[in-house]
Design an enzyme around this catalytic site. Structure first.
Site, mmCIF file in Angstrom:
data_model
loop_
_atom_site.group_PDB
_atom_site.id
_atom_site.type_symbol
_atom_site.label_atom_id
_atom_site.label_comp_id
_atom_site.label_asym_id
_atom_site.label_seq_id
_atom_site.Cartn_x
_atom_site.Cartn_y
_atom_site.Cartn_z
ATOM 1 N N HIS A 1 -2.946 24.605 -15.245
ATOM 2 C CA HIS A 1 -1.690 23.926 -15.565
ATOM 3 C C HIS A 1 -1.243 24.253 -16.987
ATOM 4 O O HIS A 1 -0.117 24.688 -17.213
ATOM 5 C CB HIS A 1 -1.855 22.413 -15.409
ATOM 6 C CG HIS A 1 -1.759 21.949 -13.996
ATOM 7 N ND1 HIS A 1 -2.846 21.924 -13.150
ATOM 8 C CD2 HIS A 1 -0.713 21.488 -13.273
ATOM 9 C CE1 HIS A 1 -2.463 21.473 -11.961
ATOM 10 N NE2 HIS A 1 -1.180 21.208 -12.011
ATOM 11 N N ASP A 2 -2.141 24.032 -17.943
ATOM 12 C CA ASP A 2 -1.829 24.322 -19.345
ATOM 13 C C ASP A 2 -3.088 24.077 -20.163
ATOM 14 O O ASP A 2 -3.910 23.226 -19.807
ATOM 15 C CB ASP A 2 -0.693 23.431 -19.861
ATOM 16 C CG ASP A 2 0.000 24.042 -21.074
ATOM 17 O OD1 ASP A 2 -0.490 25.069 -21.573
ATOM 18 O OD2 ASP A 2 1.033 23.487 -21.515
#
Length: 314
Positions: free
Chosen positions: A202-203
């Site tokens: 996701h990050d």
């Protein structure tokens, strides 16, 4: 050069035999077909994951599982869900409390409400994104996996929650991470690798890493309880009642843990954990937390009744 041509012909021969055994034609495996798969908008723009074989087969023979009326109803439901999202963003300001850090001035009960609202907002946001592209692909004759098969408020355990969130990504994780890491034999260890990968995917943020590790920490008791309860088979009416009540309490605990993990990941962040713990440990917070837990318990009981009704309907 002749040797290279010989090995090329041999490779094509083996590929043709391999595909023929599985009922696939060699014509599907061309550069043009692969380019079409890579650039098909419903697949690559935040859309659901569909395998290359399934995509190529449905280009040759478009899907027939959905009629025109069913696809139209699917699109109409998406429009109604979009209107619901518009209503939420205009009248409920959960994300504003999170971004502005005003949650630090609220009571634990209000913080839990904000977290619950943020979680529902995220579910509806991804619901709209994924179903829009699935509707687009169905119009084009390509059926892709449904990513939101169950409402977020109808999941009382972490396993079913993640299976019904990003369902196609979950299948990808099972195939390429969960099974190679040992499957159910090493479940207690593999979940740490999988959720860390999901967080980084996701990050690369500490709050997402914290969310992933907290989720794994809460996942372990559920795995152990499920393995123990599978060995217990209630036969008497009293035993079935006790087993059902135990499952409802366990479901309420699981939802509470899920709320805490999402509080850290998407509301307070790692820096706000101390503030959150100090608020929740206060004497004034105990009645609110008891009320929240009771609400989750009643909600889990309703989920049981809904699923029993679905089973009775076949």
């Amino acid at each position: 050069m002749s040797g290279l041509l010989f090995w090329k012909d041999m490779l094509l021969c083996f590929a043709a035999l391999f595909l023929q055994e599985r009922g696939l034609s060699l014509d599907r495996y061309t550069f043009l077909m692969y380019l079409c798969y890579l650039t098909y908008a419903p697949v690559y723009i935040a859309g659901p994951i569909v395998g290359y074989n399934a995509f190529a087969a449905q280009l040759e023979v478009p899907q027939k599982n959905y009629s025109f009326a069913q696809i139209s109803w699917y699109g109409l439901r998406w429009i109604l869900s979009f209107l619901l999202m518009e209503g939420m963003t205009h009248f409920f300001h959960y994300n504003a409390f999170v971004v502005s850090r005003l949650w630090q001035q609220l009571s634990p009960f209000e913080v839990f409400i904000i977290s619950y609202g943020v979680l529902n907002f995220m579910w509806l946001k991804f619901f709209l994104i994924w179903r829009y592209f699935r509707f687009w692909s169905l119009v084009g004759g390509v059926e892709t996996p449904e990513n939101m098969p169950r409402c977020i408020n109808n999941c009382h355990d972490l396993e079913s929650f993640w299976k019904s969130w990003h369902a196609s990504f979950n299948k990808w994780l099972v195939r390429y991470l969960y099974i190679p890491l040992g499957g159910s034999q090493r479940k207690l260890l593999s979940i740490w690798v999988i959720f860390t990968f999901v967080a980084v995917w996701h990050d690369l943020e500490w709050k997402l890493i914290s969310w992933a590790w907290l989720t794994c920490l809460f996942f372990i008791p559920e795995i152990l309880v499920k393995s123990l309860s599978s060995k217990f088979q209630a036969t008497s009416s009293l035993g079935m009642l006790v087993h059902r009540e135990f499952k409802a309490i366990a479901g309420a605990v699981t939802i509470s843990c899920l709320m805490v993990a999402n509080l850290v990941g998407y509301v307070v962040g790692p820096s706000g954990i101390k503030v959150l713990i100090s608020r929740m440990a206060g004497k004034d917070a105990l009645p609110s937390l008891a009320f929240i837990f009771t609400t989750f318990y009643v909600g889990v009981k309703l989920m049981f009744h809904i699923r029993d009704a679905s089973k009775n309907q076949g």
